[in-house]
Design a protein around this motif. Structure first.
Motif, PDB file in Angstrom:
ATOM      1  N   THR A 257       0.844  -1.194   0.000  1.00 32.98           N
ATOM      2  CA  THR A 257       0.000   0.000   0.000  1.00 32.98           C
ATOM      3  C   THR A 257       0.879   1.244   0.000  1.00 32.98           C
ATOM      4  O   THR A 257       1.814   1.358   0.808  1.00 32.98           O
ATOM      5  CB  THR A 257      -0.918   0.014   1.234  1.00 32.98           C
ATOM      6  N   ASP A 258       0.585   2.193  -0.900  1.00 34.39           N
ATOM      7  CA  ASP A 258       1.367   3.426  -0.963  1.00 34.39           C
ATOM      8  C   ASP A 258       0.861   4.417   0.090  1.00 34.39           C
ATOM      9  O   ASP A 258      -0.139   4.168   0.772  1.00 34.39           O
ATOM     10  CB  ASP A 258       1.331   4.007  -2.378  1.00 34.39           C
ATOM     11  N   PRO A 259       1.542   5.556   0.225  1.00 34.35           N
ATOM     12  CA  PRO A 259       1.142   6.525   1.262  1.00 34.35           C
ATOM     13  C   PRO A 259      -0.296   7.033   1.104  1.00 34.35           C
ATOM     14  O   PRO A 259      -0.897   7.507   2.083  1.00 34.35           O
ATOM     15  CB  PRO A 259       2.159   7.657   1.090  1.00 34.35           C
ATOM     16  N   ASN A 260      -0.849   6.945  -0.098  1.00 38.52           N
ATOM     17  CA  ASN A 260      -2.215   7.420  -0.318  1.00 38.52           C
ATOM     18  C   ASN A 260      -3.260   6.330  -0.077  1.00 38.52           C
ATOM     19  O   ASN A 260      -4.455   6.558  -0.292  1.00 38.52           O
ATOM     20  CB  ASN A 260      -2.357   7.965  -1.741  1.00 38.52           C
ATOM     21  N   GLY A 261      -2.804   5.135   0.332  1.00 40.05           N
ATOM     22  CA  GLY A 261      -3.745   4.066   0.630  1.00 40.05           C
ATOM     23  C   GLY A 261      -4.142   3.229  -0.571  1.00 40.05           C
ATOM     24  O   GLY A 261      -5.149   2.513  -0.520  1.00 40.05           O
ATOM     25  N   TRP A 262      -3.362   3.287  -1.655  1.00 41.17           N
ATOM     26  CA  TRP A 262      -3.659   2.511  -2.858  1.00 41.17           C
ATOM     27  C   TRP A 262      -2.590   1.440  -3.059  1.00 41.17           C
ATOM     28  O   TRP A 262      -1.455   1.575  -2.608  1.00 41.17           O
ATOM     29  CB  TRP A 262      -3.716   3.424  -4.087  1.00 41.17           C
TER      30      TRP A 262
END
Length: 323
Positions: free
Chosen positions: A268-273
């Motif tokens: 998961t990336d910092p944006n939640g994706w």
């Protein structure tokens, strides 16, 4: 028929400790007069049963006339009562057998467990089919079950689309999957599965067959179901998904596809994706699976499927645009 009713009457008396003639008549679906005749028959056969007239009276057994199961814990009694699936038993022509078996179980239980076991039936009901699932019509199922129980070959006519094929099979087992019955059978050296509702006719040939000693029905079904699920996944799409909404993937209603997709989930990336590859049996089916995720998923590839979704979503936006 009467002998069976007399046994059921005896079991009811053992289970309940006594009942009025009216209650017994309703349970046995006979007249009160028939109940009294049956009580006389039991008494003549040596069963210590008697009638008490007046208010608070009824038909009873002499105290102590009861067999009891020894060593059965309360949890074990609960499990036995939960094990019965009345709908499945009725489909297989065993509804009466199951009811009698459960009655015997209740009659034999000690009083302290009988009340607990009865509460299970009052508090737990097992409804196998999914929502909006209409149960299949399976008029040949009882015959199929008979062949399974007695290891007898079965001649069937199986509907396959608009065609019908005839097969002589060795019936190895029956499986209920989400309320739908399947026959697992050997055809020559192959083991195949047939949806019972598509078996138009079934006849016992009377010919016995040797059941494979190493055949495990549960293991076979699990492996066959997994293979079938994987074989149906012929396309996929590379996507980005909001991991907070991964639960929406289950709206695809295809466990094999969901399991395969989750196996590809990236970090998961910092944006939640996160990146994910979502498989399906076709792009049409995949379209209907992804639309409920709305803006919580983005298709990255293949480009033609991405363009297809853009066309659909633009048409939807145009339909709901204020005039």
């Amino acid at each position: 028929m009467r002998a069976s009713r007399l046994v059921q009457l005896l079991l009811l008396l053992q289970a309940n400790g006594g009942s009025t003639a009216g209650e017994l008549a309703r349970e046995l679906e006979v007249s009160v007069r028939t109940v009294y005749r049956d009580v006389e028959a039991l008494s003549a056969a040596g069963v210590p049963v008697y009638s008490e007239p007046g208010r608070g009276g009824g038909v009873r057994l002499v105290d102590g006339y009861r067999t009891r199961l020894t060593g059965l814990t309360s949890d074990e009694a609960d499990a036995v009562l939960l094990a019965g699936l009345p709908g499945a038993a009725a489909d297989l022509g065993l509804g009466t057998v199951l009811a009698t078996a459960q009655l015997k179980m209740l009659a034999a239980l000690p009083p302290e467990l009988r009340g607990r076991a009865t509460r299970i039936a009052e508090r737990v009901h097992i409804d196998m089919p999914g929502w909006f699932h209409r149960p299949d019509e399976t008029p040949t199922l009882a015959t199929i079950a008979d062949a399974v129980w007695h290891d007898r070959r079965l001649a069937i006519t199986y509907r396959r689309g608009d065609d019908a094929v005839e097969r002589t099979v060795d019936p190895l087992g029956l499986v209920m999957k989400a309320g739908t019955w399947y026959l697992v059978a050997r055809v020559r050296s192959d083991i195949r599965s047939y949806r019972a509702s598509r078996i138009a006719t079934a006849h016992l040939t009377g010919e016995p067959f040797d059941r494979p000693t190493d055949f495990d029905l549960a293991a076979h079904w699990q492996a066959a179901a997994a293979d079938f699920g994987r074989s149906m996944l012929k396309v996929d799409a590379q996507c980005r998904i909001a991991t907070a909404h991964l639960g929406l993937l289950r709206l695809m209603n295809d466990p094999a596809a969901v399991h395969a997709a989750l196996a590809t989930l990236g970090p998961t990336d910092p944006n939640g994706w996160a990146d994910i590859t979502i498989p399906s049996e076709s792009y049409e089916v995949l379209t209907h699976a992804l639309l409920p995720l709305a803006n919580h998923v983005e298709v990255l590839a293949p480009p033609e499927f991405r363009a297809h979704l853009r066309t659909i979503t633009e048409a939807m936006a145009s339909r709901y645009r204020p005039t």
